[in-house]
Each structure stands twice: as C-alpha cells, then as structure tokens.
Design a protein around this motif. Structure first.
Motif, PDB file in Angstrom:
ATOM      1  N   SER A  49      99.063  30.699  75.193  1.00 36.67           N
ATOM      2  CA  SER A  49     100.566  30.413  75.076  1.00 36.67           C
ATOM      3  C   SER A  49     100.593  31.059  73.841  1.00 36.67           C
ATOM      4  O   SER A  49     101.575  31.948  73.654  1.00 36.67           O
ATOM      5  N   ALA A  50      99.747  32.092  73.117  1.00 34.29           N
ATOM      6  CA  ALA A  50     100.171  33.118  71.737  1.00 34.29           C
ATOM      7  C   ALA A  50     100.178  33.733  72.194  1.00 34.29           C
ATOM      8  O   ALA A  50     101.486  34.433  71.585  1.00 34.29           O
ATOM      9  N   VAL A  51      99.816  34.684  72.956  1.00 30.69           N
ATOM     10  CA  VAL A  51     100.379  35.847  73.301  1.00 30.69           C
ATOM     11  C   VAL A  51     101.669  35.952  75.028  1.00 30.69           C
ATOM     12  O   VAL A  51     101.648  36.807  75.307  1.00 30.69           O
ATOM     13  N   SER A  52     101.886  34.558  74.699  1.00 29.75           N
ATOM     14  CA  SER A  52     102.834  34.732  76.358  1.00 29.75           C
ATOM     15  C   SER A  52     102.141  35.515  77.192  1.00 29.75           C
ATOM     16  O   SER A  52     103.114  35.714  78.130  1.00 29.75           O
ATOM     17  N   VAL A  53     100.899  35.139  77.993  1.00 29.08           N
ATOM     18  CA  VAL A  53     100.800  35.626  79.640  1.00 29.08           C
ATOM     19  C   VAL A  53      99.880  34.362  79.495  1.00 29.08           C
ATOM     20  O   VAL A  53      98.960  33.246  79.287  1.00 29.08           O
ATOM     21  N   ARG A  54     100.044  34.620  81.444  1.00 30.62           N
ATOM     22  CA  ARG A  54      99.481  33.454  82.175  1.00 30.62           C
ATOM     23  C   ARG A  54      97.660  32.998  82.172  1.00 30.62           C
ATOM     24  O   ARG A  54      97.559  34.358  81.823  1.00 30.62           O
ATOM     25  N   PRO A  55      97.612  31.779  82.334  1.00 29.06           N
ATOM     26  CA  PRO A  55      95.720  32.248  82.118  1.00 29.06           C
ATOM     27  C   PRO A  55      95.643  32.768  83.393  1.00 29.06           C
ATOM     28  O   PRO A  55      94.441  33.698  82.435  1.00 29.06           O
ATOM     29  N   THR A  56      95.635  33.094  83.973  1.00 30.43           N
ATOM     30  CA  THR A  56      95.097  33.978  85.535  1.00 30.43           C
ATOM     31  C   THR A  56      95.546  35.586  85.106  1.00 30.43           C
ATOM     32  O   THR A  56      94.040  36.423  85.208  1.00 30.43           O
ATOM     33  N   ASN A  57      96.289  36.433  84.249  1.00 27.76           N
ATOM     34  CA  ASN A  57      96.364  37.214  83.753  1.00 27.76           C
ATOM     35  C   ASN A  57      95.871  37.673  82.006  1.00 27.76           C
ATOM     36  O   ASN A  57      95.062  38.291  81.667  1.00 27.76           O
TER      37      ASN A  57
END
Length: 200
Positions: A103-111
């Motif tokens: 959430s903090a870095v705006s990256v999907r968990p899979t990525n």
C-alpha cells in the motif's frame, strides 16, 4: 476491450495513444496534447475537453517523471519500485508487512514479491515472520540497505527540486492539494458500486 470506446479518449485498448482521429505516422509524431484534445472535441461533442486534457497531461507527466527516475537510479542498479521500497522502509525502521508495504509504495502484492526478493538477494532488506501474525512476513532494511539509502537520499531530494525548478513553490503546494482531491475522487469509485468503468 472495446477499442472504439477507448479511442474516444485518445487511448487504445493497449493503453497507448493512437489519438481520436486517424492520422499518419508523421502527423502522430507532431500531434501535441492540445491538438489531440481539439480533434477529440470535434469528433465527440459530449466530451469535456478539460477532462481529456487533464488525463493526458497526467499520463505524460508521470511518464516523464518515471523516465527521470530511471535515469537517476540506473547507475546504481536500482529500479524505481526498489528505490521506493528502500525509502519507505527507511522511514519505518521497525519494518512493514508485505501488505502495508504494498500500500505504501503503490505496488501490487504479486509484483512487490519480486521487488523485495531482488533487494533481499542484494542483502539490502531482511524478511522475517511477523510475530503478531505468523501468516505474514515483515520486511525491514539491513544495515547495508540503511546505509545505501542514507547516502542516496540527499542527492535524490536535490534531484527532485531540480525537476520542479520551473514550478513556483506556491504552485507546487496548489498542485499537491489538487492531486490529493483527484486521488480521493478516483479512489471513491470503489465506494460507488464498483471499480469498473460505466457500461455503455
């Protein structure tokens, strides 16, 4: 995807910008955002030109910012997501769960998994079982990772200021306020019956 629908807004189904009206390759190369908006407004009278202009400008600005960051980080062997992870963890010394970090870095968990894995291989981050929830993993900086980001951040802040040198500080504050409103507006779509676009 409905290519006709996306082309209405200057977007192809692949997310590129083919422009609303058919143009030659040379015309496309010379077509700026104002001209894209003008042509779209001529073809689609119901289009609010400023809406399309704003979105195209956001995409263009984000692309330029990403390109600038890639140029900055390439000599260090870091990608933008990797740098963002190091920066966020530097601000939270106790570490973050993968969910919170995502959430903090705006990256999907899979990525994010591959990003963290790469940093872990370089011994810049450490992964451990979350003591409060053994189903999750906590990620934190290693001493090497902390040292690296401490050395990078001063120059990074100067670089950001350089990128924004043409924008007056008062305008930067106004832009930040407006972008927060935009973020709230776009995020609110999940509260209005779903995240997908309206049906036609």
């Amino acid at each position: 995807m409905d290519s006709k629908r996306y082309s209405t807004f200057g977007l192809s189904s692949s997310g590129q910008f083919p422009y609303a009206l058919k143009v030659t390759s040379q015309e496309r190369a010379d077509l700026d955002i104002d001209e894209q908006v003008r042509r779209s407004a001529v073809e689609f009278s119901e289009l609010e030109p400023v809406t399309l202009a704003l979105m195209l400008l956001l995409y263009r600005a984000q692309s330029e910012v990403d390109r600038a960051h890639v140029e900055e980080l390439a000599p260090l062997g870091l990608t933008v997501p990797q740098f963002n992870v190091l920066s966020v963890l530097h601000r939270v010394p106790t570490g973050l769960s993968m969910r919170d970090l995502s959430s903090a870095v705006s990256v999907r968990p899979t990525n994010l998994t591959s990003v963290v894995h790469h940093l872990h291989r370089r011994e810049l981050v450490h992964r451990s079982v979350n003591p409060t929830d053994r189903r999750s993993v906590v990620v934190c900086l290693t001493p090497s990772g902390d040292q690296l980001i401490r050395e990078l951040l001063p120059g990074h802040w100067r670089y950001l200021q350089h990128l924004l040198r043409g924008v007056h500080p008062a305008d930067q504050e106004a832009l930040a306020r407006l972008l927060r409103k935009l973020l709230e507006s776009v995020s609110a779509r999940d509260l209005q019956g779903g995240s997908g676009p309206p049906s036609h």
